[in-house]
Design a protein around this motif. Structure first.
Motif, PDB file in Angstrom:
ATOM      1  N   PRO A   1       8.027   5.609   9.964  1.00  0.00           N
ATOM      2  CA  PRO A   1       8.759   5.280   8.724  1.00  0.00           C
ATOM      3  C   PRO A   1       8.075   5.835   7.478  1.00  0.00           C
ATOM      4  CG  PRO A   1       7.708   3.326   9.629  1.00  0.00           C
ATOM      5  CD  PRO A   1       7.589   4.387  10.666  1.00  0.00           C
ATOM      6  N   GLY A   2       6.739   5.867   7.461  1.00  0.00           N
ATOM      7  CA  GLY A   2       6.044   6.436   6.314  1.00  0.00           C
ATOM      8  C   GLY A   2       6.316   7.921   6.172  1.00  0.00           C
ATOM      9  N   ALA A   3       6.301   8.645   7.300  1.00  0.00           N
ATOM     10  CA  ALA A   3       6.585  10.078   7.253  1.00  0.00           C
ATOM     11  C   ALA A   3       8.019  10.351   6.829  1.00  0.00           C
ATOM     12  CB  ALA A   3       6.307  10.701   8.621  1.00  0.00           C
ATOM     13  N   PHE A   4       8.951   9.518   7.286  1.00  0.00           N
ATOM     14  CA  PHE A   4      10.350   9.739   6.903  1.00  0.00           C
ATOM     15  C   PHE A   4      10.560   9.446   5.420  1.00  0.00           C
ATOM     16  CE2 PHE A   4      14.871   8.775   6.541  1.00  0.00           C
ATOM     17  CZ  PHE A   4      15.409   9.887   7.176  1.00  0.00           C
TER      18      PHE A   4
ATOM     19  N   GLU B   1       0.824  -1.206   0.000  1.00  0.00           N
ATOM     20  CA  GLU B   1       0.000   0.000   0.000  1.00  0.00           C
ATOM     21  C   GLU B   1       0.857   1.254   0.000  1.00  0.00           C
ATOM     22  OE1 GLU B   1      -3.960   1.685   2.358  1.00  0.00           O
ATOM     23  OE2 GLU B   1      -2.596   0.279   3.335  1.00  0.00           O
ATOM     24  N   VAL B   2       1.942   1.238   0.786  1.00  0.00           N
ATOM     25  CA  VAL B   2       2.815   2.402   0.849  1.00  0.00           C
ATOM     26  C   VAL B   2       3.556   2.595  -0.476  1.00  0.00           C
ATOM     27  CG1 VAL B   2       4.855   3.357   1.984  1.00  0.00           C
ATOM     28  CG2 VAL B   2       3.062   2.294   3.339  1.00  0.00           C
ATOM     29  N   LEU B   3       4.037   1.514  -1.070  1.00  0.00           N
ATOM     30  CA  LEU B   3       4.716   1.628  -2.360  1.00  0.00           C
ATOM     31  C   LEU B   3       3.776   2.168  -3.429  1.00  0.00           C
ATOM     32  CD1 LEU B   3       6.898  -1.613  -2.537  1.00  0.00           C
ATOM     33  CD2 LEU B   3       7.661   0.752  -2.229  1.00  0.00           C
TER      34      LEU B   3
ATOM     35  N   LEU C   1      -2.344   8.917   2.509  1.00  0.00           N
ATOM     36  CA  LEU C   1      -2.256   7.600   3.157  1.00  0.00           C
ATOM     37  C   LEU C   1      -1.844   7.747   4.622  1.00  0.00           C
ATOM     38  CD1 LEU C   1      -2.259   4.487   2.997  1.00  0.00           C
ATOM     39  CD2 LEU C   1       0.149   4.638   2.310  1.00  0.00           C
ATOM     40  N   LEU C   2      -0.856   8.573   4.898  1.00  0.00           N
ATOM     41  CA  LEU C   2      -0.415   8.772   6.271  1.00  0.00           C
ATOM     42  C   LEU C   2      -1.503   9.426   7.115  1.00  0.00           C
ATOM     43  CD1 LEU C   2       3.258   9.980   5.681  1.00  0.00           C
ATOM     44  CD2 LEU C   2       2.486   7.727   6.425  1.00  0.00           C
ATOM     45  N   GLN C   3      -2.239  10.341   6.510  1.00  0.00           N
ATOM     46  CA  GLN C   3      -3.332  10.976   7.243  1.00  0.00           C
ATOM     47  C   GLN C   3      -4.417   9.973   7.589  1.00  0.00           C
ATOM     48  OE1 GLN C   3      -6.623  11.677   6.074  1.00  0.00           O
ATOM     49  NE2 GLN C   3      -7.252  12.972   7.792  1.00  0.00           N
ATOM     50  N   SER C   4      -4.711   9.062   6.681  1.00  0.00           N
ATOM     51  CA  SER C   4      -5.724   8.042   6.974  1.00  0.00           C
ATOM     52  C   SER C   4      -5.231   7.071   8.036  1.00  0.00           C
ATOM     53  CB  SER C   4      -6.085   7.292   5.687  1.00  0.00           C
ATOM     54  OG  SER C   4      -4.978   6.540   5.201  1.00  0.00           O
TER      55      SER C   4
END
Length: 276
Positions: free
Chosen positions: A246-249, A67-69, A229-232
């Motif tokens: 890690p997502g924010a970085f 999902e992150v990719l 995505l990070l907000q959700s």
């Protein structure tokens, strides 16, 4: 001795300021490398006494889901075209406003400058209806078009002023040598405005990459970038630091690399036109 003391004091203040500015980024990096239970039990600075507890498990778990990719590539597919289109269209329009004589040029440029004061929030609902009518709402091209439209007024204003810095004698000499306007624009104007173009590209890229409001409104579930995505994730899991850190970085890493790799062009573009 007094001058050396003042110089050392200035350097100390600058180093302290740099350390304070970098501290949140360092804290985010360390948090992204800590196990979930450690982050819940203590602050990130405690790892300085036991660095062996740092691990890449958070990144492995985050990237293995896909999902992150997917959101990362959506961010790339939004940011890169929005930057290239804005710079290309603004360069053409800026050169036309600067050196081409056509009916209504000055009035049209006043309209473009007037668009600089229009807040993004005003256009969200009307543009959403327009994109829905043409089938682009909730898609990557729809988000790209919105960013291009709202980035163009400032970009045209900036590049028009930059092209006006070119001495008219150079353009007239090129015309006397038989060069057309397209050749002058491509071989003469663009190279001379290179620092401003690079500076504009950095500004536009960073703005689009870090945007959440426009993507939150116009991007669908399959086209959402990293910011959405990070907000959700924050809304669903609250203090889920093993996902958010890690997502924010990762979201922060690309803009930082772009800025530091292109900072020479950024400074040149910012200083363009300030001195003769």
């Amino acid at each position: 001795m007094g001058a050396l003391t003042r110089s050392g004091l200035v350097q100390a203040v600058l180093l302290l300021s740099a350390a304070l500015w970098l501290m949140p980024t360092v804290g985010l990096l360390i948090t992204s490398l800590r196990p979930k239970q450690d982050s819940a039990a203590s602050g990130w600075w405690t790892v300085l006494g036991e660095p062996a507890r740092l691990t890449l498990e958070n990144y492995t778990a985050l990237l293995s889901g896909g999902e992150v990719l997917h959101a990362f590539w959506n961010t790339v597919l939004i940011s890169v075209p929005a930057t290239l289109l804005t710079v290309a269209l603004a360069a053409l329009a800026g050169y036309a406003f600067a050196w081409l004589d056509f009916p209504g040029r000055d009035r049209l440029f006043v309209v473009v400058v007037g668009l600089l004061v229009v807040p993004v929030q005003i256009g969200l609902i009307p543009v959403a209806k327009l994109l829905g009518a043409v089938g682009l709402f909730g898609t990557v091209p729809g988000v790209v078009l919105f960013h291009v439209a709202y980035g163009l007024p400032f970009a045209v204003f900036l590049l028009r002023n930059q092209f006006l810095e070119i001495p008219q004698e150079i353009l007239e000499a090129a015309r006397m040598d038989g060069c057309g306007e397209w050749a002058i624009f491509r071989k003469l104007a663009l190279p001379l405005a290179g620092p401003a173009l690079a500076s504009l590209a950095i500004f536009q890229f960073l703005w689009v990459w870090n945007d959440m409001l426009v993507a939150l409104v116009f991007a669908g579930s399959d086209s959402q970038p990293l910011t959405v995505l990070l907000q959700s994730q924050m809304r669903q899991f609250g203090a889920n630091l093993d996902v958010l850190a890690p997502g924010a970085f990762l979201s922060l890493l690309v803009p930082v690399l772009v800025f530091f790799s292109c900072q020479r062009y950024f400074v040149q573009g910012a200083m363009a036109g300030s001195v003769k």
